[in-house]
Design a protein around this motif. Structure first.
Motif, PDB file in Angstrom:
ATOM      1  N   LEU A 169      -3.090   6.073  13.462  1.00 44.85           N
ATOM      2  CA  LEU A 169      -3.824   6.131  12.189  1.00 44.85           C
ATOM      3  C   LEU A 169      -3.083   6.934  11.128  1.00 44.85           C
ATOM      4  CD1 LEU A 169      -7.365   7.089  13.603  1.00 44.85           C
ATOM      5  CD2 LEU A 169      -6.323   4.837  13.425  1.00 44.85           C
ATOM      6  N   VAL A 170      -2.039   7.632  11.565  1.00 50.96           N
ATOM      7  CA  VAL A 170      -1.400   8.612  10.685  1.00 50.96           C
ATOM      8  C   VAL A 170      -0.079   8.064  10.145  1.00 50.96           C
ATOM      9  CG1 VAL A 170      -0.345  10.907  10.646  1.00 50.96           C
ATOM     10  CG2 VAL A 170      -2.494  10.551  11.840  1.00 50.96           C
ATOM     11  N   ARG A 171       0.106   8.208   8.839  1.00 51.97           N
ATOM     12  CA  ARG A 171       1.300   7.676   8.195  1.00 51.97           C
ATOM     13  C   ARG A 171       2.528   8.503   8.569  1.00 51.97           C
ATOM     14  NH1 ARG A 171       2.816   7.551   2.492  1.00 51.97           N
ATOM     15  NH2 ARG A 171       4.033   5.653   2.228  1.00 51.97           N
ATOM     16  N   ASP A 172       3.643   7.807   8.669  1.00 52.64           N
ATOM     17  CA  ASP A 172       4.885   8.458   9.046  1.00 52.64           C
ATOM     18  C   ASP A 172       5.513   9.134   7.823  1.00 52.64           C
ATOM     19  OD1 ASP A 172       6.646   9.002  11.006  1.00 52.64           O
ATOM     20  OD2 ASP A 172       7.895   7.230  10.652  1.00 52.64           O
ATOM     21  N   ASN A 173       5.755  10.429   7.920  1.00 53.32           N
ATOM     22  CA  ASN A 173       6.436  11.131   6.837  1.00 53.32           C
ATOM     23  C   ASN A 173       7.711  11.779   7.367  1.00 53.32           C
ATOM     24  OD1 ASN A 173       4.860  10.639   4.451  1.00 53.32           O
ATOM     25  ND2 ASN A 173       3.207  11.772   5.423  1.00 53.32           N
ATOM     26  N   PHE A 174       8.362  12.605   6.565  1.00 57.79           N
ATOM     27  CA  PHE A 174       9.647  13.192   6.973  1.00 57.79           C
ATOM     28  C   PHE A 174       9.457  14.639   7.413  1.00 57.79           C
ATOM     29  CE2 PHE A 174      10.857  10.057   3.696  1.00 57.79           C
ATOM     30  CZ  PHE A 174      11.763   9.296   4.418  1.00 57.79           C
ATOM     31  N   ARG A 175       9.879  14.948   8.626  1.00 53.76           N
ATOM     32  CA  ARG A 175       9.777  16.324   9.133  1.00 53.76           C
ATOM     33  C   ARG A 175      11.161  16.977   9.073  1.00 53.76           C
ATOM     34  NH1 ARG A 175       8.403  17.116  15.321  1.00 53.76           N
ATOM     35  NH2 ARG A 175      10.420  16.083  15.365  1.00 53.76           N
ATOM     36  N   VAL A 176      11.217  18.205   8.569  1.00 50.88           N
ATOM     37  CA  VAL A 176      12.503  18.920   8.526  1.00 50.88           C
ATOM     38  C   VAL A 176      12.385  20.255   9.261  1.00 50.88           C
ATOM     39  CG1 VAL A 176      13.482  17.925   6.417  1.00 50.88           C
ATOM     40  CG2 VAL A 176      11.921  19.879   6.253  1.00 50.88           C
TER      41      VAL A 176
END
Ligand SMILES: Cc1ncc(COP(=O)(O)O)c(C=O)c1O
Length: 438
Positions: A169-176
């Protein structure tokens, strides 16, 4: 009512937050009937020192008389009115005061922290859309970040136990990489770690800035990561990278705002100016739910148009509730009247000394403090350390909820020497008892 009765009825009627309910078969619920200062009391008048300010909200302890009086006064004239199409003095005054404190403006109100995160993420992506750049709609977040648990907030939250079940259900974003100074390699300073993390951010932004709306971060201390503290150098580098790549910087000061890190807002220690700031938790001194997002004026202006669809149409029923705004105004007044930031700076140094017997324990690593947050990590802890420690601390009359193997204290600012001595002694006993279990 007895403790036992209240607990039984609660288990039958309430689905408690952040809880595997079956655990309460072995770890009893704690019934609370009243609070006063740093203390919470159960039905039999047993008391617990609230060393975590009840999930970091009760800045001045429980039952603060000035906040209570402000809510009561407000109750006599207006308990609520919708904020769409209407306005009222407590919301106007609070918005003006928050603007003066943050250098940002046009406060947009929500209820809890997660609602502030949702507001900021939507506002950022919608801003870029209004600017003709709808492809800038993804976000960057730091490793081990926590920004709340609604679906949008989870998409920038990096805590698997909260996120995994909802992954589809959760959108993929960028993890740093985060700048947590505990990651220092031999010979590296906290600032070096911050620089290393900033370089990774730069690599990501170089490759993907065209699709990125904003970077969201918890300035100086990542709370739910286990009070991961970092050097302010990262804030400065993140600010300049966001400027360079046309990406918003959203400061989530939900946990660290309102004096917790030593300054009114943690960003001041950069110093940096975020494009949006998210506030909640301590904003009402823990007396009523309220959240606010303030933004730069050009963000507000990008929504100001004849076309309704270019407006920010987000809303919640209790947006800008007058009672909550009155509580927030009273909270800000206490900061001014009691010179809270200066007092806290003095107190924190005194408390450091009182914590020394605990800080020196052989099982403790990374004893650390930022402002009014103390934390340490426990080595060779048993797998169920957090629960054991929580139970052992309760037996000492303390409310302390470790995060994994990190124990932290985020006490109400009104805590006194004698109470800190009790906290330090009880926390030490709880530590030894929890480690005996190994
Ligand atoms: C930094 C941060 N952001 C957001 C939230 C979410 O706030 P709430 O629990 O009020 O939704 C929290 C809560 O702990 C937090 O620490």
């Amino acid at each position: 009512m007895t403790n036992q009765e209240l607990v039984q009825r609660s288990l039958a009627a309430i689905w408690h937050p952040c809880t595997q309910m079956k655990r309460h078969e072995s770890f009893p619920l704690i019934p609370i009937t009243r609070g006063d200062g740093v203390w919470l009391y159960d039905c039999e008048d047993r008391r617990y020192l609230d060393a975590v300010s009840s999930w970091w909200v009760n800045l001045f302890g429980h039952n603060e008389p000035r906040i209570k009086a402000a809510i009561t006064r407000q109750m006599d004239c207006l308990e609520h009115v919708m904020l769409a199409g209407f306005t009222h003095e407590p919301a106007v005054q609070l918005s003006e005061q928050l603007a003066a404190l943050t250098g940002l403006g046009h406060a947009f109100y929500g209820s809890d922290g997660a609602s502030a995160t949702e507001i900021a993420l939507k506002m950022s992506a919608h801003y870029w859309r209004n600017c003709g750049l709808p492809q800038k709609n993804r976000f960057v977040y730091l490793e081990n970040s926590y920004h709340g648990e609604t679906l949008g907030a989870l998409s920038v939250t990096d805590v698997p136990v909260f996120r995994s079940a909802y992954a589809p259900l959760v959108r993929d974003n960028f993890r740093v990489m985060n700048p947590d100074s505990r990651q220092a390699l031999p010979g590296e300073s906290a600032k070096d770690v911050a620089e290393r993390a900033a370089q990774q951010l730069e690599v990501l932004l170089t490759a993907h800035h065209n699709e990125i709306a904003a970077l969201i971060l918890e300035p100086l201390v990542q709370g739910a990561a286990g009070m991961a503290m970092y050097d302010a150098h990262y804030l400065r580098r993140a600010r300049s990278l966001c400027d360079k790549f046309c990406v918003h910087l959203i400061a989530d000061e939900i946990a660290v705002g309102f004096g917790r890190t030593g300054s009114m807002f943690a960003c001041e220690q950069g110093p940096i100016q975020p494009d949006m700031i998210c506030l909640s938790k301590g904003i009402t001194g823990g007396h009523l739910p309220l959240a606010a997002v303030l933004c730069r004026d050009d963000i507000y202006q990008a929504f100001y148009d004849d076309d309704a669809a270019r407006g920010f149409l987000h809303s919640h029923s209790y947006t800008g509730n007058p009672l909550a705004c009155a509580a927030a105004l009273a909270t800000l007044q206490i900061f001014a009247d009691d010179d809270v930031l200066r007092q806290n700076a003095e107190k924190a140094c005194r408390f450091d000394k009182l914590f020394e017997p605990l800080a020196g324990h052989a099982a403790i690593r990374h004893w650390r403090r930022t402002g009014m947050i103390w934390a340490f990590d426990v080595t060779d802890a048993p797998p169920d350390f957090a629960q054991r420690y929580f139970a052992a601390a309760l037996a000492q009359g303390l409310l302390v909820r470790p995060i994994g193997t990190t124990v932290y204290f985020m006490p109400p600012y009104i805590i006194q020497n004698e109470e800190v001595e009790q906290l330090a002694a009880g926390a030490l006993t709880a530590l030894e008892q929890s480690l005996e279990a190994r």
